[in-house]
Design a protein around this motif. Sequence first.
Motif, PDB file in Angstrom:
ATOM      1  N   VAL A  67       0.835  -1.167   0.017  1.00 29.55           N
ATOM      2  CA  VAL A  67       0.077  -0.063  -0.174  1.00 29.55           C
ATOM      3  C   VAL A  67       0.831   1.166  -0.190  1.00 29.55           C
ATOM      4  CG1 VAL A  67      -1.761   1.330   1.613  1.00 29.55           C
ATOM      5  CG2 VAL A  67      -1.732  -1.255   1.199  1.00 29.55           C
ATOM      6  N   HIS A  68       1.976   1.259   0.773  1.00 31.63           N
ATOM      7  CA  HIS A  68       2.668   2.463   0.886  1.00 31.63           C
ATOM      8  C   HIS A  68       3.882   1.917   0.464  1.00 31.63           C
ATOM      9  CE1 HIS A  68      -0.282   4.348   3.400  1.00 31.63           C
ATOM     10  NE2 HIS A  68      -0.261   3.490   4.061  1.00 31.63           N
ATOM     11  N   PRO A  69       4.990   3.028  -0.090  1.00 27.69           N
ATOM     12  CA  PRO A  69       6.328   2.699  -0.725  1.00 27.69           C
ATOM     13  C   PRO A  69       7.264   2.348   0.401  1.00 27.69           C
ATOM     14  CG  PRO A  69       5.673   4.938  -0.656  1.00 27.69           C
ATOM     15  CD  PRO A  69       4.472   4.301  -0.146  1.00 27.69           C
ATOM     16  N   ARG A  70       8.392   1.877   0.094  1.00 27.96           N
ATOM     17  CA  ARG A  70       9.461   1.601   0.842  1.00 27.96           C
ATOM     18  C   ARG A  70      10.543   2.704   0.604  1.00 27.96           C
ATOM     19  NH1 ARG A  70      11.187  -4.544   0.541  1.00 27.96           N
ATOM     20  NH2 ARG A  70       9.313  -4.534   1.890  1.00 27.96           N
ATOM     21  N   LEU A  71      10.947   3.442   1.870  1.00 26.42           N
ATOM     22  CA  LEU A  71      11.705   4.546   1.473  1.00 26.42           C
ATOM     23  C   LEU A  71      12.985   4.165   2.090  1.00 26.42           C
ATOM     24  CD1 LEU A  71      10.913   7.884   1.125  1.00 26.42           C
ATOM     25  CD2 LEU A  71      12.854   7.569   2.979  1.00 26.42           C
ATOM     26  N   GLU A  72      14.236   4.269   1.420  1.00 24.61           N
ATOM     27  CA  GLU A  72      15.566   3.961   2.089  1.00 24.61           C
ATOM     28  C   GLU A  72      16.327   5.436   2.127  1.00 24.61           C
ATOM     29  OE1 GLU A  72      19.826   1.990   1.069  1.00 24.61           O
ATOM     30  OE2 GLU A  72      18.224   1.830  -0.372  1.00 24.61           O
ATOM     31  N   ILE A  73      16.866   5.616   3.151  1.00 20.58           N
ATOM     32  CA  ILE A  73      17.611   6.718   3.656  1.00 20.58           C
ATOM     33  C   ILE A  73      19.140   5.971   3.324  1.00 20.58           C
ATOM     34  CG2 ILE A  73      18.781   8.604   5.153  1.00 20.58           C
ATOM     35  CD1 ILE A  73      15.738   8.558   6.634  1.00 20.58           C
ATOM     36  N   LEU A  74      19.798   6.245   2.296  1.00 18.58           N
ATOM     37  CA  LEU A  74      20.954   5.686   2.026  1.00 18.58           C
ATOM     38  C   LEU A  74      22.047   5.631   3.189  1.00 18.58           C
ATOM     39  CD1 LEU A  74      21.653   6.839  -1.602  1.00 18.58           C
ATOM     40  CD2 LEU A  74      20.581   4.911  -0.767  1.00 18.58           C
ATOM     41  N   ASP A  75      22.514   4.256   3.409  1.00 17.16           N
ATOM     42  CA  ASP A  75      23.439   3.827   4.180  1.00 17.16           C
ATOM     43  C   ASP A  75      23.179   4.177   5.815  1.00 17.16           C
ATOM     44  OD1 ASP A  75      25.672   3.525   2.334  1.00 17.16           O
ATOM     45  OD2 ASP A  75      26.026   5.632   2.193  1.00 17.16           O
ATOM     46  N   GLU A  76      21.629   4.259   5.900  1.00 16.82           N
ATOM     47  CA  GLU A  76      21.238   4.545   7.332  1.00 16.82           C
ATOM     48  C   GLU A  76      20.161   3.290   7.829  1.00 16.82           C
ATOM     49  OE1 GLU A  76      19.595   7.802   9.935  1.00 16.82           O
ATOM     50  OE2 GLU A  76      20.599   8.597   8.138  1.00 16.82           O
ATOM     51  N   VAL A  77      19.019   3.650   6.995  1.00 18.55           N
ATOM     52  CA  VAL A  77      17.790   3.024   7.576  1.00 18.55           C
ATOM     53  C   VAL A  77      16.744   2.681   6.324  1.00 18.55           C
ATOM     54  CG1 VAL A  77      16.383   5.114   7.992  1.00 18.55           C
ATOM     55  CG2 VAL A  77      15.799   2.884   9.200  1.00 18.55           C
ATOM     56  N   VAL A  78      15.796   1.691   6.323  1.00 12.49           N
ATOM     57  CA  VAL A  78      14.896   1.443   5.541  1.00 12.49           C
ATOM     58  C   VAL A  78      13.495   1.621   5.970  1.00 12.49           C
ATOM     59  CG1 VAL A  78      13.887  -0.195   3.815  1.00 12.49           C
ATOM     60  CG2 VAL A  78      16.329  -0.006   4.059  1.00 12.49           C
ATOM     61  N   VAL A  79      12.947   2.466   5.698  1.00 14.37           N
ATOM     62  CA  VAL A  79      11.404   2.355   5.903  1.00 14.37           C
ATOM     63  C   VAL A  79      10.535   1.910   5.333  1.00 14.37           C
ATOM     64  CG1 VAL A  79       9.667   4.125   6.709  1.00 14.37           C
ATOM     65  CG2 VAL A  79      11.955   4.812   7.155  1.00 14.37           C
ATOM     66  N   LEU A  80      10.037   0.674   5.991  1.00  9.17           N
ATOM     67  CA  LEU A  80       9.367  -0.706   5.158  1.00  9.17           C
ATOM     68  C   LEU A  80       8.044  -0.091   4.559  1.00  9.17           C
ATOM     69  CD1 LEU A  80       9.838  -3.605   7.493  1.00  9.17           C
ATOM     70  CD2 LEU A  80      11.102  -2.773   5.063  1.00  9.17           C
ATOM     71  N   SER A  81       7.258   0.897   5.370  1.00 12.62           N
ATOM     72  CA  SER A  81       5.969   1.342   5.158  1.00 12.62           C
ATOM     73  C   SER A  81       5.906   2.913   5.040  1.00 12.62           C
ATOM     74  CB  SER A  81       4.928   0.606   6.106  1.00 12.62           C
ATOM     75  OG  SER A  81       3.606   1.119   5.377  1.00 12.62           O
ATOM     76  N   ALA A  82       6.562   3.896   4.336  1.00 17.43           N
ATOM     77  CA  ALA A  82       6.583   5.123   4.428  1.00 17.43           C
ATOM     78  C   ALA A  82       5.497   5.770   3.971  1.00 17.43           C
ATOM     79  CB  ALA A  82       7.753   5.518   3.756  1.00 17.43           C
ATOM     80  N   LEU A  83       5.111   7.011   5.023  1.00 15.74           N
ATOM     81  CA  LEU A  83       4.045   8.009   4.669  1.00 15.74           C
ATOM     82  C   LEU A  83       4.627   9.232   4.411  1.00 15.74           C
ATOM     83  CD1 LEU A  83       1.922   6.938   7.864  1.00 15.74           C
ATOM     84  CD2 LEU A  83       1.591   6.009   5.654  1.00 15.74           C
ATOM     85  N   VAL A  84       4.141   9.723   3.435  1.00 23.85           N
ATOM     86  CA  VAL A  84       4.609  11.407   3.155  1.00 23.85           C
ATOM     87  C   VAL A  84       3.444  12.217   3.441  1.00 23.85           C
ATOM     88  CG1 VAL A  84       5.564  12.707   1.363  1.00 23.85           C
ATOM     89  CG2 VAL A  84       5.970  10.172   1.436  1.00 23.85           C
ATOM     90  N   LYS A  85       3.642  13.354   4.054  1.00 32.01           N
ATOM     91  CA  LYS A  85       2.598  14.281   4.358  1.00 32.01           C
ATOM     92  C   LYS A  85       3.373  15.840   4.152  1.00 32.01           C
ATOM     93  CE  LYS A  85       0.063  11.734   7.824  1.00 32.01           C
ATOM     94  NZ  LYS A  85      -0.478  11.990   9.007  1.00 32.01           N
ATOM     95  N   ARG A  86       2.467  16.509   3.723  1.00 34.89           N
ATOM     96  CA  ARG A  86       2.949  18.014   3.351  1.00 34.89           C
ATOM     97  C   ARG A  86       2.997  18.573   4.787  1.00 34.89           C
ATOM     98  NH1 ARG A  86      -0.872  17.946  -1.803  1.00 34.89           N
ATOM     99  NH2 ARG A  86       0.987  17.985  -3.494  1.00 34.89           N
ATOM    100  N   VAL A  87       3.933  19.503   5.208  1.00 36.45           N
ATOM    101  CA  VAL A  87       4.101  20.232   6.247  1.00 36.45           C
ATOM    102  C   VAL A  87       2.944  21.424   6.398  1.00 36.45           C
ATOM    103  CG1 VAL A  87       5.269  21.553   7.976  1.00 36.45           C
ATOM    104  CG2 VAL A  87       6.239  19.386   7.161  1.00 36.45           C
TER     105      VAL A  87
END
Length: 166
Positions: A23-43
């Motif tokens: 349902v949600h994308p996987r987001l990787e912060i290179l060389d640090e962490v993988v967020v398996l179910s990332a949410l993106v919101k506008r501030v």
Amino acid sequence: MPSSPVRYLEPSQIRAFRPLGAVHPRLEILDEVVVLSALVKRVFPLSNPGSYLSILDGAGKEVGVLRTVDGLDKDTAAIINEELDRRYFTPHVKKIDALRSEAGMWKFNVQTQRGPAEFYVRNWRDNAHEITPGRWQILSVDGARFEIEKVDDLDAKSQRLLDQLL
């Protein structure tokens, strides 16, 4: 409880993937962490929708803030923009075909960028807000948002119908 400082992420650090069936994308912060179910919101979803995107994990905890999608690789930018479009989809009213009071509510028949729509608004003053001069956001009784980007750009009939409420 003291708040944590905001962590700003650089576009070059971010890679997003859409796993098959997720349902949600996987987001990787290179060389640090993988967020398996990332949410993106506008501030700032109304005043500055193109900048400052909060990246959250599946539990709703903020991982960091991306100032802009500029500088992201093409695939990552596309995935983030798809997520934002899905979360913040707001039909833009291009024309008002009919507007009348019905059962204590206002019934709108409109044309939007995605075709015709019909919705009801109860208590206009509580559910319609002028974001900037001439730009209105309207909340329907079922929780859907509609927007009139610029009242002056509506045709004469639409403006005349809307004058009942403004």
